[in-house]
Design an enzyme around this catalytic site. Sequence first.
Site, PDB file in Angstrom:
ATOM      1  N   ASP A 138       0.876  -1.248   0.075  1.00 15.48           N
ATOM      2  CA  ASP A 138       0.018   0.131   0.080  1.00 15.48           C
ATOM      3  C   ASP A 138       0.941   1.199   0.324  1.00 15.48           C
ATOM      4  O   ASP A 138       1.771   1.324   0.498  1.00 15.48           O
ATOM      5  CB  ASP A 138      -0.851   0.064   1.395  1.00 15.48           C
ATOM      6  CG  ASP A 138      -2.009   0.995   0.807  1.00 15.48           C
ATOM      7  OD1 ASP A 138      -2.801   0.501   0.354  1.00 15.48           O
ATOM      8  OD2 ASP A 138      -2.027   2.208   1.593  1.00 15.48           O
TER       9      ASP A 138
HETATM   10  C1  LIG Z   1       2.714   8.734  -5.439  1.00 13.78           C
HETATM   11  C2  LIG Z   1       2.465   7.660  -6.298  1.00 13.78           C
HETATM   12  C3  LIG Z   1       1.507   6.625  -6.391  1.00 13.78           C
HETATM   13  N1  LIG Z   1       1.216   5.643  -7.366  1.00 13.78           N
HETATM   14  C4  LIG Z   1       0.083   4.741  -7.220  1.00 13.78           C
HETATM   15  C5  LIG Z   1       0.902   3.370  -6.651  1.00 13.78           C
HETATM   16  C6  LIG Z   1      -0.584   2.744  -6.434  1.00 13.78           C
HETATM   17  O1  LIG Z   1      -1.001   2.011  -7.266  1.00 13.78           O
HETATM   18  C7  LIG Z   1      -1.589   3.869  -5.884  1.00 13.78           C
HETATM   19  C8  LIG Z   1      -1.689   4.043  -4.626  1.00 13.78           C
HETATM   20  O2  LIG Z   1      -2.919   3.094  -4.304  1.00 13.78           O
HETATM   21  P1  LIG Z   1      -2.834   1.641  -3.582  1.00 13.78           P
HETATM   22  O3  LIG Z   1      -3.973   1.396  -2.761  1.00 13.78           O
HETATM   23  O4  LIG Z   1      -1.568   1.460  -2.953  1.00 13.78           O
HETATM   24  O5  LIG Z   1      -2.688   0.597  -4.720  1.00 13.78           O
HETATM   25  P2  LIG Z   1      -3.835   0.204  -5.796  1.00 13.78           P
HETATM   26  O6  LIG Z   1      -5.133   0.539  -5.520  1.00 13.78           O
HETATM   27  O7  LIG Z   1      -3.227   0.897  -7.256  1.00 13.78           O
HETATM   28  O8  LIG Z   1      -3.532  -1.527  -5.948  1.00 13.78           O
HETATM   29  P3  LIG Z   1      -4.069  -2.528  -4.726  1.00 13.78           P
HETATM   30  O9  LIG Z   1      -4.662  -1.778  -3.839  1.00 13.78           O
HETATM   31  O10 LIG Z   1      -4.668  -3.413  -5.639  1.00 13.78           O
HETATM   32  O11 LIG Z   1      -2.622  -3.028  -4.473  1.00 13.78           O
HETATM   33  O12 LIG Z   1      -0.781   5.138  -6.355  1.00 13.78           O
HETATM   34  C9  LIG Z   1       1.991   5.844  -8.592  1.00 13.78           C
HETATM   35  O13 LIG Z   1       1.898   4.937  -9.440  1.00 13.78           O
HETATM   36  N2  LIG Z   1       3.188   6.663  -8.804  1.00 13.78           N
HETATM   37  C10 LIG Z   1       3.330   7.494  -7.729  1.00 13.78           C
HETATM   38  O14 LIG Z   1       4.339   8.453  -7.845  1.00 13.78           O
END
Ligand SMILES: Cc1cn([C@H]2C[C@H](O)[C@@H](COP(=O)(O)OP(=O)(O)OP(=O)(O)O)O2)c(=O)[nH]c1=O
Length: 195
Positions: free
Chosen positions: A74
Site C-alpha cells: 500500500d
Molecule cells: C505517489 C505515487 C502513487 N502511485 C500509485 C501506486 C498505487 O498503485 C497507488 C496507490 O494506491 P494503492 O492502494 O497503494 O494501490 P492500488 O489501489 O493501485 O492497487 P492495490 O490496492 O490493488 O494493490 O498510487 C504511483 O503509481 N506513482 C506515484 O508516484
Amino acid sequence: MTAKPIPDLHLTLASASPRRRELLARLGIEPDAVAPADIDETPRKDELPRDYAVRMAREKALAVAADGFVLGGDTVVAVGRRILPKAEDEATARRCLELLSGRRHRVLSAIALRAPDGSLRERLNETVVRFKRFSDAEIGAYLASGEWHGKAGGYAIQGAAEGLVVWLQGSHSGVMGLPLYETRTLLVSAGFALG
Ligand SMILES: Cc1cn([C@H]2C[C@H](O)[C@@H](COP(=O)(O)OP(=O)(O)OP(=O)(O)O)O2)c(=O)[nH]c1=O
C-alpha cells in the site's frame, strides 16, 4: 506427466496494480497468481499515515485466500498527518497538486508478506519528496495528461511528474508502489527463494 506445483513455493501478489507487478519483475519474480484484495480502504479517525499504510498492506495480504506466500502493498501520500486521497477525478487531483506545490511531503509505502505457515511480516519505506512550486500552467498541463488518475496524492513519479521533483530522499520504487529493497529483504527473511 506434468509436475504438480508445490503450493509452499507459490507467490500470490494481492494487488490490482500493474506497477507492483512490473516492480516485482525487476527482482526477477513473476507471481504465480495475481489476486486483488477487496478491502475497505477508509482510514480510521486520527489514524497516522504510516499506521494506515501498514494496516492496508497487512489487510490486503490477509484478504486473499491462497496457498504459499501472499504479498500485499500500500502506498500513501501524506502532508504532515494528513493522508491524501487517491485521485479519481480532476478536482481531487488539482487539490492534491496545489497542496504539494513547493513543499515536502512523505510517501509511505508498506508491504506485508503472509508466509505459508500463516505468519505475517511487514516493512515500511518512508520517502520524502519535494516538488517545485507549480505555476497554473504546470498544474493545467499535468491535469490534462491524465497521469494522476488512480494515483495516491494525484501524481505518478514514473511519468512526467518526475520533471517537477526538486529533491527526493528514499526509494523511487517505494513512491511508485513497491519499495524494492524492503521487498527483497522481506522475501529473503521469510525464506522465499529468489531466482
Ligand atoms: C505517489 C505515487 C502513487 N502511485 C500509485 C501506486 C498505487 O498503485 C497507488 C496507490 O494506491 P494503492 O492502494 O497503494 O494501490 P492500488 O489501489 O493501485 O492497487 P492495490 O490496492 O490493488 O494493490 O498510487 C504511483 O503509481 N506513482 C506515484 O508516484
